[in-house]
Every structure is written in C-alpha cells, then in structure tokens.
Design an enzyme around this catalytic site. Structure first.
Site, PDB file in Angstrom:
ATOM      1  N   SER A   1     -39.577  51.044  -3.174  1.00 45.13           N
ATOM      2  CA  SER A   1     -38.123  51.161  -3.265  1.00 45.13           C
ATOM      3  C   SER A   1     -37.588  52.047  -2.151  1.00 45.13           C
ATOM      4  O   SER A   1     -37.835  51.782  -0.977  1.00 45.13           O
ATOM      5  CB  SER A   1     -37.747  51.681  -4.662  1.00 45.13           C
ATOM      6  OG  SER A   1     -36.370  51.546  -4.912  1.00 45.13           O
TER       7      SER A   1
ATOM      8  N   ASP B   1     -35.193  40.276  -8.642  1.00 45.07           N
ATOM      9  CA  ASP B   1     -35.083  41.731  -8.613  1.00 45.07           C
ATOM     10  C   ASP B   1     -33.600  42.081  -8.654  1.00 45.07           C
ATOM     11  O   ASP B   1     -32.857  41.785  -7.724  1.00 45.07           O
ATOM     12  CB  ASP B   1     -35.738  42.269  -7.335  1.00 45.07           C
ATOM     13  CG  ASP B   1     -35.770  43.785  -7.258  1.00 45.07           C
ATOM     14  OD1 ASP B   1     -35.038  44.453  -8.013  1.00 45.07           O
ATOM     15  OD2 ASP B   1     -36.527  44.311  -6.422  1.00 45.07           O
TER      16      ASP B   1
ATOM     17  N   HIS C   1     -38.109  45.321 -10.349  1.00 48.62           N
ATOM     18  CA  HIS C   1     -38.128  46.143  -9.144  1.00 48.62           C
ATOM     19  C   HIS C   1     -39.412  46.960  -9.003  1.00 48.62           C
ATOM     20  O   HIS C   1     -39.557  47.675  -8.018  1.00 48.62           O
ATOM     21  CB  HIS C   1     -36.913  47.084  -9.184  1.00 48.62           C
ATOM     22  CG  HIS C   1     -36.611  47.765  -7.890  1.00 48.62           C
ATOM     23  ND1 HIS C   1     -36.345  47.076  -6.723  1.00 48.62           N
ATOM     24  CD2 HIS C   1     -36.527  49.094  -7.576  1.00 48.62           C
ATOM     25  CE1 HIS C   1     -36.106  47.935  -5.753  1.00 48.62           C
ATOM     26  NE2 HIS C   1     -36.222  49.162  -6.243  1.00 48.62           N
TER      27      HIS C   1
END
Length: 267
Positions: free
Chosen positions: A95, A217, A245
């Site tokens: 991320s 996502d 995610h």
C-alpha cells in the site's frame, strides 16, 4: 539510537541469501506479513520491521514533524538498511509503503536494488486523466470521520479495505490492527497516506519493479496499477486472482508465488 529496538527489527530465513525487506502499510505492522514469510524465507533472508508509531516500535521516538510526510517513513527504511548494512535489497512495500520504497530507493540507491509494490497507489484522489478511486471530498470525509471517532472508523473501514466479506475474520484482523494504533499517530499517518501525491516520484525509479494488484480493490482500483506500471518503464504488472487491498492476508500463496516468480532463484 538502537534502530533494531526502535523499529522492532526481526530477521528470519537463510543467512547466506539475498535480502527481502518487508514494509507494512497504514494501521498495520510486520505481523501482516506472517502468512507469506515462510515461503519467502525458504529462499531469502527476510527482514521485518515496524515504522515508528506502529506495532512494537518505540513510540517515544515518534514525532509528528518527522512522520507528517512520506520522507519520514523512508528515513526509517534507510536507517534499518544502514543498521543491518543491507545492499541491493529487495524492498517489498504494501500500500502506501510501495511509495515509501520509491523514496528510499531514490535516497539510498546502494541499499535497494529491486522494488515489489503490493497494491500501490501514488495518489488516492481523482485528477484530470487519472483515477485514484476517491474524490477530494471523499478523502476529507474519510479523514474527518477518522479524526472524530477513530475506533468507529476502524470498525467500519477495515472490512471495506480488506474486502472478502465472505471471510469476516480477515476484516476483523485488520480492524484489530487499526484499533491497536494510537489514534493521534493514526491521524497523522492517515493524512500522510491519503493526501500525498507521489505520482511525480515514479519517474525516478530505475530498478526492476514488480507491481502487484488485486482483481478487485476498493482502495486501489486497477486503473492505478496500470498507471504505476506505465510510469515505471522497468516494471512488470501482475494481477492476482484475489480481492481486497491486503493480498498477503487474503491470498498469501498467490502473493508469495508472484514475488518469487518475479525474483527467480537467488544467486
């Protein structure tokens, strides 16, 4: 300063092998990698750590001034690399940490030789010709809710971020991780994460790069993966048959397999 204690550094795997440095995302800690570590550690030396303010790090070392920008987190990465004398390591960032890795590789190119970007997003806010997944109003509402009631926000948002509603235990794990984070620290990290625009930094990447995205996502739609891939000429884009995610939790075998396939056999 004892960097190993400050960043809760742990090293596992083959002592004689190349290094994978695993970096967690917002509201998480190194425990989020536990399901992929066994497969990675069979071939590599794996370094795990927590950013200051997260997990088992030394919270007394946290300052809002340092961690109000991604540069502060990149400094943590470089500090860990220098402490362990890592050279040409493979940086695996989840991320927001994918972009932290870009900055760390720019600042210390001798330390990081490969990037693996797991569900990255250089900018969460839609712009002309760019889909980040959120409007500016969406992000301000998200941050306002987080700041007014962090525990409530965590309970509501973590399952959305995780996806996989048929596996509620995954959403609960992410909720627990969010809730374990100090709300004041989380507020700063969230603003740094969701308001930073790192698109211009992608052009500095010259090392081999794997961009890992999920088929679905809610946080980083597939347009983002395509954008990152196009912006980094030396990259490979792989779409996992996974949702959410956090594929290192929802699809650990596929995630570890994609990383190992990209890296090949250690020399």
């Amino acid at each position: 300063m004892d960097i190993r204690r400050r960043n809760n550094v742990h090293v596992v795997g083959r002592a004689d092998a190349p290094v994978l440095l695993l970096a967690h995302g917002f509201g998480c800690d190194q425990n989020m990698w536990r399901l992929v570590v066994p497969a990675l550690a069979e071939r590599y030396r794996v370094v795990l750590f927590d950013y200051v303010g997260s997990g088992g790090s030394d919270l007394s070392a946290w300052s809002e001034e340092r961690y109000a920008s991604l540069d502060g987190y990149a400094r943590d990465v470089v500090d860990v690399c220098e402490e362990l004398d890592l050279r040409q390591a493979v940086f695996v960032g989840h991320s927001v940490s994918a972009m932290v890795g870009v900055l760390a590789a720019r600042d210390a190119p001798e330390r990081i030789g490969t990037l693996v970007m797991v569900t990255p997003s250089p900018c969460y806010i839609d712009d002309e010709g760019y889909r980040g997944g959120f409007s500016a109003e969406d992000i301000e509402e998200l941050l306002g809710s987080l700041e007014s009631n962090y525990l409530g926000w965590s309970s509501a948002m973590a399952p959305v971020i995780m996806g996989n509603p048929d596996r509620p235990e995954l959403g609960q794990e992410l909720t627990n991780s969010f809730c374990a984070t100090d709300p004041d620290i989380a507020r700063v990290f969230a603003r740094t994460t969701f308001l930073t625009d790192s698109r211009k930094d992608l052009g500095s990447v010259s090392v081999p790069t794997l961009v890992l995205e999920c088929g679905q996502d809610a946080i980083a739609p597939r347009e983002v993966g395509a954008y990152v891939h196009a912006a980094i000429p030396s990259s490979r884009l792989v779409t996992l048959g996974a949702t959410g995610h956090c594929p290192q939790l929802s699809a650990p075998e596929a995630t570890a397999g994609a990383i190992l396939d990209f890296l090949g056999s250690p020399r």
